[in-house]
Each structure stands twice: as C-alpha cells, then as structure tokens.
Scaffold this active site. Sequence first.
Site, short mmCIF file in Angstrom:
data_model
loop_
_atom_site.label_atom_id
_atom_site.label_comp_id
_atom_site.label_asym_id
_atom_site.label_seq_id
_atom_site.Cartn_x
_atom_site.Cartn_y
_atom_site.Cartn_z
N LYS A 11 0.85 -1.18 0.00
CA LYS A 11 0.00 0.00 0.00
C LYS A 11 0.89 1.23 0.00
CE LYS A 11 -4.45 1.05 0.23
NZ LYS A 11 -5.40 0.47 -0.74
N THR A 57 -3.85 -5.04 0.55
CA THR A 57 -3.20 -3.75 0.80
C THR A 57 -4.06 -2.88 1.70
OG1 THR A 57 -4.12 -2.69 -1.19
CG2 THR A 57 -2.03 -3.89 -1.43
N HIS A 242 22.06 25.98 -10.98
CA HIS A 242 22.89 26.99 -11.60
C HIS A 242 22.30 28.40 -11.44
CE1 HIS A 242 25.25 23.80 -13.29
NE2 HIS A 242 24.22 23.32 -13.96
#
Length: 287
Positions: A11, A57, A242
């Site tokens: 799950k 689950t 950057h």
Amino acid sequence: MPRLGTNRYGKAEVRLLRVTRGGADGDALRDWNVSSSLSGELEAVHLSGDNGNVLPTDSQKNTAYAFAQRLGGVEPEAFALALAEHFVSSQPAITRARLAVEEYGWSRGAAGHAFVRDGGEVRTTTVVHDASEGTHVVSGIRDLVLLNTTNSEFWGFAKDEYTTLAETKDRILATQVTAQWRFRGTDVDWAAARTGAREALLTAFADTYSYSLQQTLFAMGARILDAVDAICEVRLVLPNKHHFLVDLTPFDLPNDDEVYLAADRPYGLIEGTVLADDADEAPLAWT
C-alpha cells in the site's frame, strides 16, 4: 517458458496525522506518508490468481493507522521497524517487508494547539526487515535547498570542441539535497542521530571552500560519519542549481555579482556515496 522474477506488493502513500495531546508545550504532531511493500511466497497469486498468501493492501493501510494509535508519537524509524517486523512475523508467507515513511515538519504557532507547516524539506525513513537476512534502517532528508553566495570555484576542467563554459574563481553554489544515511543497527537514538546528521551536513556545506560540487558532497558525507557513530554509509544526490549572472549592459546598469538568473533546468546532477572505514556491504538496505 516464462518464469516469475522478483516481485513485491503493498500500500503506497498512506497519509497519516498522529496528534499527541496535552504535552508540556501543548499538542505534538507526526505528519507521515507511509508506504508498505511485502515479499515472500507469492508465486501462486501471480501464476494462478490464488490469493491465499496475499494480505490485502487495505489491511496494510489499516495496520498503519492502528500502530500509530498504539505506539503514540514515536520517531518514524521506530514506527517503521514495528510495522515491518509485524508483517513478517504475523504472515507465514511473507519473508520480507519494506516500510518507507516520509515525515513533513510543522512548527508551533502562537498557541499550543496552533501549527505552521515547515518548508519543502522532508524527513525520510526506510526499513527493510527480512526473516533470514535481518533488519536495515536507512534514514535521511530530501528537498533541502542550500546556497552559498561565494566560496565556490570551478576551473581546470576537461575541455573538448563542444566546451563553452567559462572557468570561474567565484560563483554561487546551490543545490537541493537528497541525503540518505545507513545505520549500523537498530539500537539508536533516532531523534539525536537525525539532528546530528542534519547539523553536520549543513555545517559541511557552509564551511567547505568548494572547487567542485563533488568535493562538497564528500565533505558533507564525511562530516556526517564523523558526527554520528551509529551511521556507517551516506548517499547523496546533489543537483547543481545553476545561477547565471545577468547581462545588464543593454540598460547601462552595472552588475557586480548582484543579479542572477536562477535556472531550474537543465542542471548538473552529482551523486556519490561516502563509507566509514569499517562499513560492510548491505545492498538489502537500499532495495
């Protein structure tokens, strides 16, 4: 003839808020995103649809809620350890459980019941508990954004016919840290270890005069290992955020390292591992 390979099921992303009421400073929060994944004798469900060895689950989700109530506002490592051990010990067909917990931070507001959600940084924990291979704990943080306005250079790099990047003796160094550290065992003061590792990482980033982000990565990992004896391995992922100096000459304006373009992509991606001298190989911890 096809055959079944490595597999697991579980799950994912069970959202869970645990409120501990009435502390000395007021209520306390644990805000978690919990994912469980189980492995074991699961050939039958894949090959014939026999669900006899499959713990639903939905049951895994309910177990997370129940253990949050039973255990109280514990550290996420302790919570994940308890769940992983429970699934392996309570289900005869399950031999390995992997529990991952993301914790979102909250700061206290003006009253004991008031809270303000912290920034983007997320605390992470992963526990792998195997019936025969033991238990491993990997914790860390992600989405921690750091920036040094100076004390960073980048020059002397390899060049080819496609190189246009200019060398620099002073630049902004910024990154969005994903750091994971592997513990030697499970008898650990989890809160103290997390605090020590995070402080060591921040100090190393600030204190290291950097000639490359790779150098900074190693310094951060080494400082964590020096600061927390319970940690034996550190893995870091550091995107180079950057910042390019903006040309203001068309507007007759100076730009003495003051105005930058903060680029979000593309970016350099620096990854590396720092190991203690006595660290053993533990690939199970990272699965």
